[in-house]
Write a protein that holds these residues in place. Structure first.
Motif, PDB file in Angstrom:
ATOM      1  N   GLN A  17       8.144  50.398   6.234  1.00 49.95           N
ATOM      2  CA  GLN A  17       7.339  50.013   5.072  1.00 49.95           C
ATOM      3  C   GLN A  17       6.869  51.278   4.393  1.00 49.95           C
ATOM      4  N   THR A  18       6.803  51.238   3.096  1.00 46.46           N
ATOM      5  CA  THR A  18       6.295  52.393   2.376  1.00 46.46           C
ATOM      6  C   THR A  18       4.777  52.314   2.339  1.00 46.46           C
ATOM      7  N   LEU A  19       4.130  53.366   2.848  1.00 48.72           N
ATOM      8  CA  LEU A  19       2.671  53.389   2.835  1.00 48.72           C
ATOM      9  C   LEU A  19       2.171  53.981   1.517  1.00 48.72           C
ATOM     10  N   ILE A  20       2.740  55.121   1.169  1.00 53.80           N
ATOM     11  CA  ILE A  20       2.353  55.769  -0.094  1.00 53.80           C
ATOM     12  C   ILE A  20       3.607  56.342  -0.731  1.00 53.80           C
ATOM     13  N   LYS A  41       8.788  58.781  -0.917  1.00 54.12           N
ATOM     14  CA  LYS A  41       8.214  57.632  -0.209  1.00 54.12           C
ATOM     15  C   LYS A  41       7.807  58.068   1.192  1.00 54.12           C
ATOM     16  N   VAL A  42       6.592  57.761   1.552  1.00 53.33           N
ATOM     17  CA  VAL A  42       6.108  58.049   2.908  1.00 53.33           C
ATOM     18  C   VAL A  42       6.059  56.729   3.659  1.00 53.33           C
ATOM     19  N   GLN A  43       6.795  56.682   4.760  1.00 51.01           N
ATOM     20  CA  GLN A  43       6.884  55.423   5.499  1.00 51.01           C
ATOM     21  C   GLN A  43       5.729  55.249   6.475  1.00 51.01           C
ATOM     22  N   HIS A  44       5.285  54.026   6.547  1.00 56.64           N
ATOM     23  CA  HIS A  44       4.223  53.642   7.471  1.00 56.64           C
ATOM     24  C   HIS A  44       4.618  54.000   8.915  1.00 56.64           C
ATOM     25  N   GLY A  45       3.701  54.619   9.625  1.00 56.34           N
ATOM     26  CA  GLY A  45       3.916  54.903  11.045  1.00 56.34           C
ATOM     27  C   GLY A  45       4.752  56.131  11.340  1.00 56.34           C
ATOM     28  N   LYS A  46       5.253  56.796  10.292  1.00 60.67           N
ATOM     29  CA  LYS A  46       6.124  57.961  10.503  1.00 60.67           C
ATOM     30  C   LYS A  46       5.363  59.267  10.309  1.00 60.67           C
ATOM     31  N   ARG A  47       5.997  60.331  10.788  1.00 59.97           N
ATOM     32  CA  ARG A  47       5.484  61.683  10.552  1.00 59.97           C
ATOM     33  C   ARG A  47       6.388  62.340   9.515  1.00 59.97           C
ATOM     34  N   THR A  48       5.842  62.529   8.328  1.00 58.74           N
ATOM     35  CA  THR A  48       6.600  63.162   7.242  1.00 58.74           C
ATOM     36  C   THR A  48       6.141  64.604   7.140  1.00 58.74           C
ATOM     37  N   ASP A 166      -5.583  55.333   7.988  1.00 57.68           N
ATOM     38  CA  ASP A 166      -4.192  54.871   8.087  1.00 57.68           C
ATOM     39  C   ASP A 166      -3.238  56.049   7.918  1.00 57.68           C
ATOM     40  N   LEU A 167      -3.694  57.030   7.141  1.00 59.18           N
ATOM     41  CA  LEU A 167      -2.848  58.197   6.846  1.00 59.18           C
ATOM     42  C   LEU A 167      -3.655  59.466   7.067  1.00 59.18           C
ATOM     43  N   LEU A 168      -3.074  60.385   7.816  1.00 57.56           N
ATOM     44  CA  LEU A 168      -3.699  61.693   8.024  1.00 57.56           C
ATOM     45  C   LEU A 168      -2.842  62.742   7.321  1.00 57.56           C
ATOM     46  N   LEU A 169      -3.469  63.476   6.404  1.00 55.33           N
ATOM     47  CA  LEU A 169      -2.784  64.535   5.660  1.00 55.33           C
ATOM     48  C   LEU A 169      -3.228  65.873   6.233  1.00 55.33           C
ATOM     49  N   GLY A 196      -0.657  54.595  15.658  1.00 60.16           N
ATOM     50  CA  GLY A 196      -0.450  53.916  14.385  1.00 60.16           C
ATOM     51  C   GLY A 196      -0.842  54.689  13.140  1.00 60.16           C
ATOM     52  N   VAL A 197      -1.321  55.931  13.304  1.00 61.17           N
ATOM     53  CA  VAL A 197      -1.717  56.707  12.125  1.00 61.17           C
ATOM     54  C   VAL A 197      -0.472  57.388  11.537  1.00 61.17           C
ATOM     55  N   SER A 198      -0.199  57.127  10.275  1.00 63.33           N
ATOM     56  CA  SER A 198       0.911  57.803   9.605  1.00 63.33           C
ATOM     57  C   SER A 198       0.491  59.240   9.299  1.00 63.33           C
ATOM     58  N   ILE A 199       1.481  60.126   9.296  1.00 67.06           N
ATOM     59  CA  ILE A 199       1.176  61.556   9.164  1.00 67.06           C
ATOM     60  C   ILE A 199       1.967  62.148   8.004  1.00 67.06           C
ATOM     61  N   VAL A 200       1.299  62.943   7.181  1.00 62.71           N
ATOM     62  CA  VAL A 200       2.013  63.831   6.257  1.00 62.71           C
ATOM     63  C   VAL A 200       1.470  65.232   6.516  1.00 62.71           C
TER      64      VAL A 200
END
Ligand SMILES: Nc1ncnc2c1ncn2[C@@H]1O[C@H](COP(=O)(O)OP(=O)(O)OP(=O)(O)O)[C@@H](O)[C@H]1O
Length: 263
Positions: A17-20, A41-48, A166-169, A196-200
Motif C-alpha cells: 500500500q502506498t503510505l505517502i 511512492k513510499v510503501q506502507h511497512g517498508k524501509r525506503t 506511522d512513518l519515521l523520517l 509496523g512503522v514505515s521508514i524513510v
C-alpha cells in the motif's frame, strides 16, 4: 532487543500500500529549482532509503514529505489525500544532529508525550518502554546533553517513536557515529519497522543502504533518477549517476571544470 510483537495484519497486508507519495513535486529557493518533478511512492511497512551525492536534494525531499517546506509545484498525498495536520502528526522526523532539551533523558521523553496530551500512568509506561528499547534505562536521569553522540541519537529516535508514528523520517541518523553506535541505531530502526512503522531514511553510506533498504530512491541534482527494490537498484543501477555513486566514483554532469585544467 525484546521479542518483536507484530501488529495484527490488516486486511490489505499482502498488497503493498502506498503510505505517502509525491506527484511531480518541485521546490525552489533563491530563484533556483532544487527539487524538480519528483514522483515517488513510499510503501506502507517498508524501509525506503534515499541516497545520492551531497546537495542532491535528499534532506529537502525529507522536509517536503514532512510538510516542513511548501512545495512550489506538484502535490504530496498521505494515504491518497493531501498532506494535512493529522497526517503530519502521524509522522515523526529525526534530524542528523539531535535537538534535545536541557533536561534529563526521561524528561525529554515525557515532554514530547505531554505535548501530545499523554500524561500520568500512560506517560510513565511509554517512557519506560522507550528507555528500554533504546537501551537508555541506566541513563534515564542523566542530562540529555551530556550523552554521547550515539546515545543522543538513540534518545532522539526513542522520543520520535514514543509518539507511535506511522512513518519515521530520518536524515542521516548515523552520520559521524562509529560502527557499534551505528549498529544500535540500525537495530532500533529495524525494531520499529518490525512493529509496523514505515521508514524513510537518508544515508551517505552504501553499506547501510544495503543493510537497511527495502526500496531505494536515488536523487541526482534534485531529480529522482532511479527508484525500485533495493537489490535491483544496488546491484544493477541503470543511471550513470547511481552507478558512479555506488562504485565510489566522482560523477558530475553539471560542474564546469576550471579553465586551463584540461579536464
Ligand atoms: N533554503 C535554501 N536556500 C537555497 N538553497 C538551498 C536551501 N536549502 C537547500 N538548498 C540547496 O539545495 C540543494 C540540496 O540540498 P539538500 O540539503 O537537500 O542536499 P542533500 O542531498 O541532503 O545533501 P547532503 O548529502 O550534503 O546533506 C543544495 O545545493 C543546497 O545548497
Amino acid at each position: 532487543m525484546p521479542e518483536v510483537v507484530p501488529f495484527p495484519p490488516t486486511q490489505h497486508a499482502k498488497q503493498p500500500q502506498t503510505l505517502i507519495e509525491t506527484r511531480s513535486l518541485s521546490y525552489g529557493a533563491t530563484g533556483q529549482t532544487l527539487i524538480r518533478d519528483v514522483s515517488i511512492k513510499v510503501q506502507h511497512g517498508k524501509r525506503t532509503v534515499l541516497i545520492g551525492a551531497n546537495g542532491a536534494g535528499k534532506s529537502l525531499l525529507l522536509r517536503l514529505l514532512h510538510g516542513l517546506l511548501p512545495p512550489q509545484a506538484g502535490e504530496i498525498l498521505w494515504r491518497g489525500k493531501p498532506l494535512d495536520r493529522a497526517a503530519r502528526d502521524a509522522q515523526a522526523m529525526v534530524f542528523q544532529k539531535p535537538v534535545l532539551l536541557r533536561r534529563s533523558v526521561a524528561a525529554n521523553l515525557r515532554f514530547a508525550l505531554s505535548v501530545r496530551g499523554v500524561s500520568g500512568r500512560e506517560c510513565r509506561r511509554r517512557v519506560d518502554e522507550a528507555l528500554e528499547l533504546a537501551r537508555l534505562g541506566h541513563l534515564a536521569h542523566r542530562p540529555a546533553r551530556v550523552l554521547s553522540g550515539g546515545e543522543q541519537q538513540r534518545l532522539s529516535i526513542a522520543r520520535a517513536l514514543t509518539l507511535n508514528p506511522d512513518l519515521l523520517l530520518l536524515d542521516e541518523p548515523t552520520a559521524s557515529l562509529d560502527p557499534a553506535a551505528t549498529l544500535m541505531i540500525e537495530e532500533q530502526i529495524n525494531y520499529a519497522n518490525a512493529r509496523g512503522v514505515s521508514i524513510v531514511m537518508v544515508t551517505h553510506d552504501a553499506g547501510q543502504a544495503r543493510r537497511m533498504a527495502d526500496q531505494i530512491a536515488f536523487l541526482h541534482n534534485g531529480q529522482l533518477v532511479e527508484t525500485g527494490p533495493a537489490d535491483a537498484v544496488l546491484n544493477n543501477p541503470a543511471s550513470p549517476a547511481a552507478k558512479a555513486w555506488l562504485s565510489g566514483r566522482l560523477y558530475t554532469d553539471t560542474i564546469t571544470p576550471p579553465p586551463g585544467t584540461g579536464l
